[in-house]
Design an enzyme around this catalytic site. Structure first.
Site, PDB file in Angstrom:
ATOM      1  N   ARG A 125      -7.768  10.823   3.390  1.00 47.47           N
ATOM      2  CA  ARG A 125      -6.778  11.678   2.731  1.00 47.47           C
ATOM      3  C   ARG A 125      -7.125  11.739   1.253  1.00 47.47           C
ATOM      4  O   ARG A 125      -7.218  10.705   0.592  1.00 47.47           O
ATOM      5  CB  ARG A 125      -5.358  11.124   2.916  1.00 47.47           C
ATOM      6  CG  ARG A 125      -4.260  12.154   2.617  1.00 47.47           C
ATOM      7  CD  ARG A 125      -2.873  11.535   2.629  1.00 47.47           C
ATOM      8  NE  ARG A 125      -2.722  10.616   1.517  1.00 47.47           N
ATOM      9  CZ  ARG A 125      -2.236   9.374   1.617  1.00 47.47           C
ATOM     10  NH1 ARG A 125      -1.842   8.886   2.772  1.00 47.47           N
ATOM     11  NH2 ARG A 125      -2.155   8.599   0.555  1.00 47.47           N
ATOM     12  N   GLU A 144      -7.377  10.090  -6.018  1.00 41.72           N
ATOM     13  CA  GLU A 144      -8.250   9.183  -5.258  1.00 41.72           C
ATOM     14  C   GLU A 144      -8.458   9.776  -3.876  1.00 41.72           C
ATOM     15  O   GLU A 144      -7.792  10.732  -3.481  1.00 41.72           O
ATOM     16  CB  GLU A 144      -7.613   7.800  -5.124  1.00 41.72           C
ATOM     17  CG  GLU A 144      -6.298   7.811  -4.349  1.00 41.72           C
ATOM     18  CD  GLU A 144      -5.641   6.437  -4.237  1.00 41.72           C
ATOM     19  OE1 GLU A 144      -6.236   5.455  -4.705  1.00 41.72           O
ATOM     20  OE2 GLU A 144      -4.536   6.364  -3.677  1.00 41.72           O
ATOM     21  N   ASN A 146      -8.524   8.249   0.046  1.00 42.53           N
ATOM     22  CA  ASN A 146      -8.248   7.082   0.885  1.00 42.53           C
ATOM     23  C   ASN A 146      -9.086   7.191   2.149  1.00 42.53           C
ATOM     24  O   ASN A 146      -8.917   8.145   2.910  1.00 42.53           O
ATOM     25  CB  ASN A 146      -6.768   7.052   1.276  1.00 42.53           C
ATOM     26  CG  ASN A 146      -5.859   7.043   0.062  1.00 42.53           C
ATOM     27  OD1 ASN A 146      -5.629   6.014  -0.532  1.00 42.53           O
ATOM     28  ND2 ASN A 146      -5.360   8.206  -0.316  1.00 42.53           N
ATOM     29  N   SER A 151      -1.973   7.000   5.596  1.00 41.73           N
ATOM     30  CA  SER A 151      -0.756   7.042   6.418  1.00 41.73           C
ATOM     31  C   SER A 151       0.093   8.294   6.179  1.00 41.73           C
ATOM     32  O   SER A 151      -0.228   9.134   5.347  1.00 41.73           O
ATOM     33  CB  SER A 151       0.077   5.782   6.152  1.00 41.73           C
ATOM     34  OG  SER A 151       0.393   5.699   4.784  1.00 41.73           O
ATOM     35  N   LYS A 305     -12.693   2.554  -5.850  1.00 44.95           N
ATOM     36  CA  LYS A 305     -12.521   3.235  -7.140  1.00 44.95           C
ATOM     37  C   LYS A 305     -13.841   3.301  -7.907  1.00 44.95           C
ATOM     38  O   LYS A 305     -14.113   4.250  -8.628  1.00 44.95           O
ATOM     39  CB  LYS A 305     -11.462   2.521  -7.990  1.00 44.95           C
ATOM     40  CG  LYS A 305     -10.108   2.349  -7.309  1.00 44.95           C
ATOM     41  CD  LYS A 305      -9.439   3.678  -7.008  1.00 44.95           C
ATOM     42  CE  LYS A 305      -8.082   3.503  -6.366  1.00 44.95           C
ATOM     43  NZ  LYS A 305      -8.140   3.053  -4.966  1.00 44.95           N
ATOM     44  N   LYS A 364      -7.434   1.296 -13.181  1.00 44.22           N
ATOM     45  CA  LYS A 364      -7.337   1.177 -11.722  1.00 44.22           C
ATOM     46  C   LYS A 364      -8.226   0.049 -11.197  1.00 44.22           C
ATOM     47  O   LYS A 364      -9.439   0.063 -11.418  1.00 44.22           O
ATOM     48  CB  LYS A 364      -7.791   2.493 -11.061  1.00 44.22           C
ATOM     49  CG  LYS A 364      -6.994   3.717 -11.504  1.00 44.22           C
ATOM     50  CD  LYS A 364      -7.529   4.995 -10.894  1.00 44.22           C
ATOM     51  CE  LYS A 364      -6.699   5.406  -9.711  1.00 44.22           C
ATOM     52  NZ  LYS A 364      -7.054   6.744  -9.210  1.00 44.22           N
ATOM     53  N   GLU A 368      -6.305  -0.509  -2.557  1.00 43.67           N
ATOM     54  CA  GLU A 368      -5.561   0.568  -1.904  1.00 43.67           C
ATOM     55  C   GLU A 368      -4.104   0.138  -1.757  1.00 43.67           C
ATOM     56  O   GLU A 368      -3.764  -1.010  -1.952  1.00 43.67           O
ATOM     57  CB  GLU A 368      -6.143   0.841  -0.511  1.00 43.67           C
ATOM     58  CG  GLU A 368      -7.594   1.292  -0.522  1.00 43.67           C
ATOM     59  CD  GLU A 368      -7.838   2.529  -1.354  1.00 43.67           C
ATOM     60  OE1 GLU A 368      -6.973   3.426  -1.357  1.00 43.67           O
ATOM     61  OE2 GLU A 368      -8.875   2.593  -2.018  1.00 43.67           O
ATOM     62  N   GLY A 369      -3.261   1.101  -1.363  1.00 45.90           N
ATOM     63  CA  GLY A 369      -1.908   0.748  -0.947  1.00 45.90           C
ATOM     64  C   GLY A 369      -0.825   0.983  -1.989  1.00 45.90           C
ATOM     65  O   GLY A 369       0.340   0.729  -1.740  1.00 45.90           O
ATOM     66  N   ARG A 450       4.150  14.012  -1.406  1.00 50.56           N
ATOM     67  CA  ARG A 450       5.027  12.880  -1.748  1.00 50.56           C
ATOM     68  C   ARG A 450       5.542  13.085  -3.158  1.00 50.56           C
ATOM     69  O   ARG A 450       4.805  13.538  -4.045  1.00 50.56           O
ATOM     70  CB  ARG A 450       4.256  11.553  -1.665  1.00 50.56           C
ATOM     71  CG  ARG A 450       3.877  11.163  -0.253  1.00 50.56           C
ATOM     72  CD  ARG A 450       2.895  10.019  -0.236  1.00 50.56           C
ATOM     73  NE  ARG A 450       1.675  10.381  -0.933  1.00 50.56           N
ATOM     74  CZ  ARG A 450       0.721   9.511  -1.259  1.00 50.56           C
ATOM     75  NH1 ARG A 450       0.849   8.239  -0.975  1.00 50.56           N
ATOM     76  NH2 ARG A 450      -0.369   9.925  -1.875  1.00 50.56           N
TER      77      ARG A 450
END
Length: 474
Positions: A125, A144, A146, A151, A305, A364, A368-369, A450
């Site tokens: 994604r 970024e 992923n 998800s 990253k 950064k 992840e997450g 989002r």
């Protein structure tokens, strides 16, 4: 970027009624999460947080994000096959970041043994914000990409219907009819199903590798259901199950509880806390197997990253995608300023620049997450502390993207209904399948919007900061 319901935002009785309808619609459509109190039981569930109203998204930038996704799929796949590029790019990172180093060691071990896997499945994604430049014209800028456990493709497949209902209740039926259909869970399942088919064993299963704490299970069930609908058997296992019951035969076929596994779909394994020594051993077992891993470890490393920062260097994209000048141009148009903090004169200058003007940048780490990035005063303090230490090479620096805020209501269980100034992030899901050297599937599989209140600098839906949204193209 005004949406055509700014008039409604001031009508409190109408908003209150719409919120009640919205929550029931979310429960009805299956926009669900388990509760924090009981994250591993579905006896009590609640709605996943979402916006009351869809958010305005510039249609030209939305189309641009879709148009570049197949290019990003090709790029991630090319990086995953380029041992020298990964080795060179991550050389400084693996010295100071133990997590990346352990992933990299498994990658090298598997290559030395010889890859047993011949079918490769990528589900990623690519996330963007709409940066308002000096003249106020929005531009699509990548935050970024992923490459593991991306998800909310499931739940976002169900939010369009909720927002359509809300708009109708507010007397905006015409606008409701303009919301785009969106079903990433179907697109992701098509990729998994294709990889399963190419693996070539009708009796083999797809294994979802899942976390110990499974609050977001319904998002995964959406993809799972699409596979069951195609008569593909799905099992859900954790790393500890793999450690205890996983095995390889002489042909490196993977077995769990006596069942052959064709595809391993990771919804876990992307942060250090997912691993203890047993889990690292389980990960190595999976990587050594013939099963199709989504992602294989090289593709996970392609999403770091440090790789993102290296891609922004002049000439890098051209080397990775030779003869694809148009794809390179489309990808490069989405990049914002990315800077290396490697030891040496260049890194020294970059660190000094960020310390002098911390509000211009984001720091950064290789994680992840969500919830890991540093901004403003915190960024300055951390960089001052590590500016002369090799530890700084475990971070990259990026220009801070400055989107135009808009007003919306963020609906969360047990939270008061109040209007917030919000910014949005658009993700495009990509799916590709490669068999040997042949690309068998390469597509954009849907989108995820989002939205979060502007006071929250960092973090996604699972981190409890952002909420699910639907784009309304303007």
């Amino acid at each position: 970027m005004a949406a055509p319901w700014d008039d409604v935002l001031r009508d409190e009785p109408a908003i209150q009624e719409a919120a009640w309808v919205a929550v029931d619609a979310a429960l009805l459509e299956g926009v669900l999460m388990r509760t924090e109190r009981e994250p591993n039981a579905s006896d009590v569930v609640n709605y996943a947080p979402f916006t009351l109203l869809p958010s305005a998204v510039p249609s030209a930038l939305f189309e641009q994000a879709y148009a570049v996704q197949q290019d990003f799929n090709l790029l991630v796949d090319a990086i995953s096959q380029n041992k020298e590029f990964l080795e060179h790019t991550l050389a400084s990172t693996v010295k100071v970041d133990d997590f990346t180093a352990r992933l990299f060691r498994i990658h090298m071990q598997v290559l030395e043994e010889g890859l047993a896997q011949s079918v490769f499945l990528g589900i990623n994604r690519s996330d963007y914000m709409f940066d308002c430049g000096v003249d106020g014209t929005p531009a699509l800028k990548q935050i970024e990409i992923n490459t593991i456990a991306a998800s909310f493709g499931g739940l976002t497949s169900r939010t369009v219907a909720v927002h359509g209902r809300v708009l109708k209740v507010l007397g905006k039926s015409k606008e409701a009819s303009r919301l785009l259909p969106n079903n990433p869970s179907k697109g992701l399942a098509l990729g998994i199903a294709k990889a399963w088919e190419l693996y070539g064993s009708q009796s083999a299963v797809v294994m979802f590798l899942v976390e110990e704490v499974q609050r977001n299970i319904f998002d995964q069930r959406c993809v799972e259901n699409e596979l069951w609908n195609r008569n593909i058997r799905v099992i859900r296992k954790r790393f500890r199950d793999v450690f205890e019951k996983g095995s390889l035969d002489d042909a490196k076929r993977l077995y769990m509880d006596g069942q052959e596994v064709a595809v391993v779909y990771y919804r876990e394994g992307y942060v250090p806390k997912n691993y203890d020594q047993q889990n690292w051993e389980a990960r190595l077992l999976l990587e050594r197997s013939r099963a199709v891993k989504c992602p294989d470890i090289a593709t996970q490393l392609a999403g770091t990253k440090k790789v993102q920062q290296e891609l922004s260097r002049p000439g890098t994209l051209e080397r990775l995608l030779p003869g694809r000048a148009e794809a390179v141009a489309r990808i490069r148009a989405t990049f914002t300023g990315l800077y290396s903090l490697d030891m040496g004169e260049e890194g020294d200058k970059i660190a000094a620049m960020a310390i002098a003007d911390p509000d211009r940048f984001v720091l950064k780490p290789q994680r992840e997450g969500g919830g890991n990035n540093l901004y403003g005063e915190e960024l300055r303090q951390v960089l001052e502390k590590i500016r002369d230490s090799p530890e700084r090479t475990s971070y990259i620096l990026m220009d801070k993207i400055k989107p135009q805020p808009a007003m919306n209501y963020l609906l969360r269980a047990h939270s008061p209904l109040q209007v917030s100034e919000c910014i949005s992030e658009l993700g495009i899901f990509g799916v590709y399948v490669r068999q040997g050297k042949e690309m068998v599937m390469n597509k954009a599989a849907g989108h995820l919007l989002r939205t979060k209140a502007i006071e929250h600098a960092d973090g996604g839906v699972a981190a409890g900061v952002a909420v699910l949204d639907t784009p309304y193209l303007v």
